[in-house]
Write an enzyme that holds these catalytic residues in place. Structure first.
Site, PDB file in Angstrom:
ATOM      1  N   ASP A   7      62.577 -10.273  46.812  1.00 18.09           N
ATOM      2  CA  ASP A   7      61.921 -11.487  46.318  1.00 18.09           C
ATOM      3  C   ASP A   7      62.736 -11.966  45.119  1.00 18.09           C
ATOM      4  O   ASP A   7      62.566 -11.468  44.011  1.00 18.09           O
ATOM      5  CB  ASP A   7      60.476 -11.181  45.916  1.00 18.09           C
ATOM      6  CG  ASP A   7      59.763 -12.402  45.350  1.00 18.09           C
ATOM      7  OD1 ASP A   7      60.038 -13.520  45.828  1.00 18.09           O
ATOM      8  OD2 ASP A   7      58.939 -12.239  44.431  1.00 18.09           O
ATOM      9  N   GLU A  69      63.437 -13.801  50.660  1.00 25.79           N
ATOM     10  CA  GLU A  69      62.590 -14.991  50.707  1.00 25.79           C
ATOM     11  C   GLU A  69      63.444 -16.250  50.599  1.00 25.79           C
ATOM     12  O   GLU A  69      64.373 -16.317  49.800  1.00 25.79           O
ATOM     13  CB  GLU A  69      61.573 -14.958  49.566  1.00 25.79           C
ATOM     14  CG  GLU A  69      60.578 -16.107  49.627  1.00 25.79           C
ATOM     15  CD  GLU A  69      59.487 -15.975  48.580  1.00 25.79           C
ATOM     16  OE1 GLU A  69      58.676 -15.035  48.689  1.00 25.79           O
ATOM     17  OE2 GLU A  69      59.469 -16.797  47.657  1.00 25.79           O
ATOM     18  N   ASP A 141      55.974  -9.147  42.053  1.00 23.61           N
ATOM     19  CA  ASP A 141      57.314  -9.319  42.627  1.00 23.61           C
ATOM     20  C   ASP A 141      57.620  -8.229  43.650  1.00 23.61           C
ATOM     21  O   ASP A 141      58.168  -8.508  44.722  1.00 23.61           O
ATOM     22  CB  ASP A 141      58.374  -9.326  41.517  1.00 23.61           C
ATOM     23  CG  ASP A 141      58.201 -10.505  40.574  1.00 23.61           C
ATOM     24  OD1 ASP A 141      58.212 -11.651  41.063  1.00 23.61           O
ATOM     25  OD2 ASP A 141      58.046 -10.286  39.360  1.00 23.61           O
TER      26      ASP A 141
END
Length: 182
Positions: A7, A69, A141
C-alpha cells in the site's frame, strides 16, 4: 504461493505478506516503511528509502508475486503526483527484485475483503484480522497491504477455476500464473 501486498504512500508505505495454500490463507508478516528519516522536502531521499525498504522486504520474505494498490486521482493534483512517484519507487523495487506485479484499486480490494467497495478503513482492518486469524488489528497501512495480498489470492483462485473451466482461457491462465499478464 507467497504474496506480498504493498500500500504505497510517500510518508508511510504498508506491506503485508500472506501464504496461500488452496483456500487457506496464512499470515506471514506485515509492517510499514516510514520515510521520516529524510527531510520533509527531500523527495529523492524519501523515494530511495521506499525503494530500499521494499527491496529489503522482498529479499527477506521471498514472495512469488507482489500486488500494489493503483493510485486514484484525488482533488489535489500535487498529492496525486507525489503518491504516484512513491508508487513508482515501490513498483521499481519489486521489478528490480524480479517479482511479477499485479495491481488492484482500493475499491477492488475493499470489495474482495469486506464485500463492498465503500468500506471504511476500520472495516478492512477487522476483516483482515478475521481472515488471517490475527490476535489484534493491524495498522491501517499494513491492513490495506494485507488486503491487497488477500485480493490477489482470491483473484488467483478465480482465474484458476476459470482456466480449468474453459479451454479458451488456458493460455491466458498460464500467463496469469507466470505473472506476465493481469
Amino acid at each position: 504461493m507467497r504474496i506480498l501486498g504493498i500500500d504505497p504512500g510517500l510518508q508511510t508505505t504498508g506491506f503485508g505478506v500472506v501464504d496461500v495454500d488452496g483456500h487457506h490463507l496464512s499470515y506471514v508478516a506485515s509492517g510499514t516503511i516510514r520515510t521520516t528519516g529524510a527531510a520533509l522536502g527531500d523527495l529523492p531521499g524519501r523515494l530511495k528509502i521506499l525503494f530500499d525498504g521494499i527491496t529489503e522486504v522482498a529479499a527477506r520474505y521471498q514472495p512469488d508475486v507482489a500486488t500494489v494498490e493503483i493510485v486514484f486521482v484525488n482533488v489535489n493534483p500535487q498529492s496525486t503526483l507525489l503518491l504516484g512517484q512513491a508508487r513508482g519507487a515501490c513498483v521499481t523495487a519489486l521489478v528490480a527484485s524480479r517479482l511479477p506485479v499485479a495491481e488492484y484499486t482500493a475499491l477492488q480490494m475493499k470489495k474482495a475483503v469486506v464485500g463492498h467497495g465503500r468500506a471504511a478503513k476500520s472495516q478492512v482492518q477487522e476483516m483482515v484480522r478475521r481472515l488471517l486469524q490475527l490476535p489484534g488489528l493491524p495498522g491501517t497501512d499494513a491492513a490495506d497491504a494485507l488486503g491487497l495480498a488477500i485480493t490477489h489470492a482470491h483473484a488467483g483462485a478465480a482465474m484458476a477455476r476459470l482456466g480449468e473451466a474453459t479451454s479458451l482461457n488456458r493460455r491466458q491462465h498460464a500467463m496469469y500464473r507466470s505473472g506476465r499478464a493481469l
